[in-house]
Design a protein around this motif. Structure first.
Motif, PDB file in Angstrom:
ATOM      1  N   HIS A 261      29.342 -17.582 -10.819  1.00 35.84           N
ATOM      2  CA  HIS A 261      29.154 -19.021 -10.594  1.00 35.84           C
ATOM      3  C   HIS A 261      30.101 -19.588  -9.541  1.00 35.84           C
ATOM      4  O   HIS A 261      30.165 -20.807  -9.367  1.00 35.84           O
ATOM      5  CB  HIS A 261      29.328 -19.776 -11.920  1.00 35.84           C
ATOM      6  CG  HIS A 261      28.354 -19.349 -12.974  1.00 35.84           C
ATOM      7  ND1 HIS A 261      27.053 -19.808 -13.033  1.00 35.84           N
ATOM      8  CD2 HIS A 261      28.479 -18.456 -13.991  1.00 35.84           C
ATOM      9  CE1 HIS A 261      26.427 -19.238 -14.045  1.00 35.84           C
ATOM     10  NE2 HIS A 261      27.267 -18.402 -14.640  1.00 35.84           N
ATOM     11  N   ARG A 262      30.816 -18.703  -8.820  1.00 35.10           N
ATOM     12  CA  ARG A 262      31.770 -19.187  -7.832  1.00 35.10           C
ATOM     13  C   ARG A 262      31.569 -18.513  -6.471  1.00 35.10           C
ATOM     14  O   ARG A 262      32.490 -17.971  -5.873  1.00 35.10           O
ATOM     15  CB  ARG A 262      33.212 -18.980  -8.321  1.00 35.10           C
ATOM     16  CG  ARG A 262      33.574 -19.823  -9.544  1.00 35.10           C
ATOM     17  CD  ARG A 262      35.088 -19.999  -9.702  1.00 35.10           C
ATOM     18  NE  ARG A 262      35.797 -18.741  -9.838  1.00 35.10           N
ATOM     19  CZ  ARG A 262      36.656 -18.255  -8.936  1.00 35.10           C
ATOM     20  NH1 ARG A 262      36.903 -18.902  -7.813  1.00 35.10           N
ATOM     21  NH2 ARG A 262      37.264 -17.104  -9.163  1.00 35.10           N
ATOM     22  N   SER A 264      29.857 -19.445  -2.692  1.00 37.47           N
ATOM     23  CA  SER A 264      29.294 -20.550  -1.913  1.00 37.47           C
ATOM     24  C   SER A 264      29.344 -20.230  -0.431  1.00 37.47           C
ATOM     25  O   SER A 264      30.196 -19.463   0.032  1.00 37.47           O
ATOM     26  CB  SER A 264      30.064 -21.852  -2.188  1.00 37.47           C
ATOM     27  OG  SER A 264      31.424 -21.713  -1.814  1.00 37.47           O
ATOM     28  N   GLY A 265      28.399 -20.814   0.307  1.00 35.51           N
ATOM     29  CA  GLY A 265      28.364 -20.645   1.745  1.00 35.51           C
ATOM     30  C   GLY A 265      27.175 -19.840   2.209  1.00 35.51           C
ATOM     31  O   GLY A 265      26.222 -19.598   1.463  1.00 35.51           O
ATOM     32  N   ARG A 286      21.916 -18.639   1.523  1.00 36.26           N
ATOM     33  CA  ARG A 286      22.900 -19.703   1.302  1.00 36.26           C
ATOM     34  C   ARG A 286      23.113 -19.831  -0.204  1.00 36.26           C
ATOM     35  O   ARG A 286      22.154 -19.915  -0.971  1.00 36.26           O
ATOM     36  CB  ARG A 286      22.421 -21.030   1.879  1.00 36.26           C
ATOM     37  CG  ARG A 286      23.454 -22.157   1.721  1.00 36.26           C
ATOM     38  CD  ARG A 286      23.050 -23.397   2.494  1.00 36.26           C
ATOM     39  NE  ARG A 286      21.850 -24.009   1.940  1.00 36.26           N
ATOM     40  CZ  ARG A 286      21.861 -24.885   0.925  1.00 36.26           C
ATOM     41  NH1 ARG A 286      23.016 -25.212   0.328  1.00 36.26           N
ATOM     42  NH2 ARG A 286      20.731 -25.418   0.488  1.00 36.26           N
ATOM     43  N   PHE A 287      24.396 -19.833  -0.602  1.00 36.82           N
ATOM     44  CA  PHE A 287      24.765 -19.883  -2.010  1.00 36.82           C
ATOM     45  C   PHE A 287      25.398 -21.230  -2.350  1.00 36.82           C
ATOM     46  O   PHE A 287      26.176 -21.785  -1.565  1.00 36.82           O
ATOM     47  CB  PHE A 287      25.776 -18.775  -2.343  1.00 36.82           C
ATOM     48  CG  PHE A 287      25.190 -17.392  -2.378  1.00 36.82           C
ATOM     49  CD1 PHE A 287      24.831 -16.798  -3.587  1.00 36.82           C
ATOM     50  CD2 PHE A 287      25.001 -16.663  -1.205  1.00 36.82           C
ATOM     51  CE1 PHE A 287      24.308 -15.516  -3.626  1.00 36.82           C
ATOM     52  CE2 PHE A 287      24.480 -15.384  -1.231  1.00 36.82           C
ATOM     53  CZ  PHE A 287      24.129 -14.810  -2.448  1.00 36.82           C
ATOM     54  N   GLU A 288      25.068 -21.714  -3.521  1.00 35.58           N
ATOM     55  CA  GLU A 288      25.720 -22.876  -4.106  1.00 35.58           C
ATOM     56  C   GLU A 288      26.021 -22.563  -5.562  1.00 35.58           C
ATOM     57  O   GLU A 288      25.130 -22.109  -6.296  1.00 35.58           O
ATOM     58  CB  GLU A 288      24.827 -24.128  -4.047  1.00 35.58           C
ATOM     59  CG  GLU A 288      24.616 -24.695  -2.652  1.00 35.58           C
ATOM     60  CD  GLU A 288      23.767 -25.951  -2.680  1.00 35.58           C
ATOM     61  OE1 GLU A 288      23.326 -26.364  -3.790  1.00 35.58           O
ATOM     62  OE2 GLU A 288      23.522 -26.522  -1.595  1.00 35.58           O
ATOM     63  N   ALA A 289      27.273 -22.778  -5.968  1.00 35.25           N
ATOM     64  CA  ALA A 289      27.683 -22.539  -7.358  1.00 35.25           C
ATOM     65  C   ALA A 289      27.244 -21.159  -7.857  1.00 35.25           C
ATOM     66  O   ALA A 289      26.826 -20.996  -9.003  1.00 35.25           O
ATOM     67  CB  ALA A 289      27.142 -23.635  -8.272  1.00 35.25           C
ATOM     68  N   ARG A 316      22.110 -14.136  -8.239  1.00 35.52           N
ATOM     69  CA  ARG A 316      23.573 -14.181  -8.276  1.00 35.52           C
ATOM     70  C   ARG A 316      24.139 -12.794  -7.973  1.00 35.52           C
ATOM     71  O   ARG A 316      23.430 -11.790  -8.068  1.00 35.52           O
ATOM     72  CB  ARG A 316      24.059 -14.679  -9.638  1.00 35.52           C
ATOM     73  CG  ARG A 316      23.568 -16.096  -9.971  1.00 35.52           C
ATOM     74  CD  ARG A 316      24.120 -16.599 -11.290  1.00 35.52           C
ATOM     75  NE  ARG A 316      23.521 -17.873 -11.660  1.00 35.52           N
ATOM     76  CZ  ARG A 316      23.974 -19.062 -11.251  1.00 35.52           C
ATOM     77  NH1 ARG A 316      25.048 -19.128 -10.470  1.00 35.52           N
ATOM     78  NH2 ARG A 316      23.372 -20.177 -11.625  1.00 35.52           N
TER      79      ARG A 316
END
Length: 413
Positions: A261-262, A264-265, A286-289, A316
């Motif tokens: 869950h960590r 990003s980018g 692109r990743f968020e959370a 994930r």
């Protein structure tokens, strides 16, 4: 289709390395072995080596690309929702009983490229679901396991498309033997030295206890948070059954578990991904959370999207791995169309299932505890390459300070 067999001396050495270094097979231990039917010369050598090492029973399970294609061309539509779960339950039962696992890579990476991608996706999903009981024993490192490779015609034709088939197979065999360190007079000693070097890299990263890694390069600005209580590994590791083994022959990576869950980018692939009969090129995400909220590719995008929609955890990350651009596999300049080799040419990340061994005292953690510490769960584990000569990586400590880890694709220390 068959071709001239590779050098029998080096093939025998590869079998011994797979058994003695890859598996560290124990006296009385059974072995479940999967391989393409073309790899029978290596399978026979492995069986002989295993029995010399005191194996209990060696059970080979063979696959064939032509049989796989026949299913897609002539099989009933309903069959693509099914998989041989009885076989995978049996494998899981064998692992619970103490058997070791070996896979021989070598199937034609483009074997299903001309088949209906929707059927391929359905079959892959059914297979992943059915295989999960066995995969969990491997992903959780409950047993000693390894993967090695054999040069088949279909694979060699992809890597060396301009060469006659016999010549292509022998060239691929040379590359496999060199990467697997069996061209050394004493391959076991060569592997011991290599494992020591990878352990030293892992030890430094474990001492640093970074909170996150920041990857930067062309098209990449990615912050990868690391799981709570993560542990770096590389080369030989001790499985839960107490046996030290090398899961990959060859290997050049040190790796650990990201926090699901960590992350990003943005990130861009530096090599194509060969996945279940399709070539996926120019991946961008692109990743968020921690979740991939956007994904695209210039080729094979439908396959890519189907892959990351396999289940809730497929968007994930389950692994982050560091490999210098100067690695021997990278320096061949070849695209192997096989993750076992291509992942050892570049830093990479993996969508899906994490490895429980990449946690401190991971063997004692429940699935719920692993999830609470940031470990991901999924029916897939798919590596794709994000490193190259322009890759920089910083380790981020808990207080926000930065430590150079990679500069221009190489270790910074």
């Amino acid at each position: 289709m068959t071709a001239r067999a590779p050098d029998p001396v080096l093939l025998a050495r590869l079998a011994d390395v797979a058994v003695r270094v890859g598996l560290n097979l124990q006296p009385g231990q059974d072995l479940v072995l999967t391989a393409p039917v073309e790899a029978l010369p290596l399978v026979r050598e492995i069986a002989a080596s295993a029995y010399r090492a005191g194996a209990g029973l060696v059970t080979p399970v063979l696959s064939d690309d032509d049989i796989s294609r026949a299913r897609f061309r002539h099989g009933q539509d309903a069959s693509f929702e099914r998989a041989p779960d009885w076989l995978y339950r049996g494998m899981a039962q064998a692992f619970e009983g103490g058997a070791a696992r070996m896979a021989i890579a070598g199937a034609d990476p483009m074997a299903l490229a001309a088949e209906d991608p929707a059927k391929v996706s359905r079959a892959n999903k059914a297979n992943s679901l059915a295989y999960k009981p066995a995969l969990e024993k491997i992903a959780n490192f409950a047993i000693n396991w390894t993967i090695a490779a054999y040069p088949t015609v279909g694979w060699a034709r992809q890597v060396f498309p301009d060469l006659p088939e016999d010549e292509a197979v022998l060239k691929l065999a040379e590359a496999i033997f060199a990467a697997s360190r069996v061209t050394n007079d004493d391959p076991v000693a060569a592997w011991a030295a290599h494992n020591a070097a990878l352990r030293a890299r892992s030890a430094w990263l474990n001492d640093e206890r970074f909170d996150a890694l920041h990857f930067s390069g062309p098209g990449t600005d990615l912050m990868v948070g690391l799981a709570d209580g993560h542990e770096w590994h590389g080369g030989a590791s001790v499985a839960q059954n107490g046996v030290a083994c090398n899961p990959n022959i060859p290997t050049e990576e040190v790796f650990t578990t990201p926090h699901a869950h960590r992350v990003s980018g943005t990130v861009r692939a530096t090599k194509p991904l060969s996945y279940n009969g399709a070539l996926i090129e120019d991946i961008e995400m692109r990743f968020e959370a921690g979740r991939a909220v956007e994904a695209r590719s210039s080729k094979g995008e439908t396959v890519l999207l189907n892959m990351i929609d396999s289940d809730e955890g497929a968007r994930r990350l389950g692994e982050v791995a560091l490999v210098p651009f100067s690695s021997p596999i990278s320096q061949t300049g070849l695209l192997f169309y096989n993750t076992l080799f291509d992942e050892n040419a570049a830093c990479h990340i993996a969508m899906g299932q994490c490895y429980s061994k990449c946690f401190l005292e991971g063997a004692a953690l429940s699935p719920e505890q692993i999830a609470a510490q940031g470990g991901n769960s999924s029916m897939i584990h798919v590596d794709w390459m994000i490193g190259g000569p322009d890759t920089d990586i910083d380790g981020i400590r808990a207080d926000g300070t930065r430590v150079p880890v990679f500069r221009k694709g190489e270790w910074a220390r």
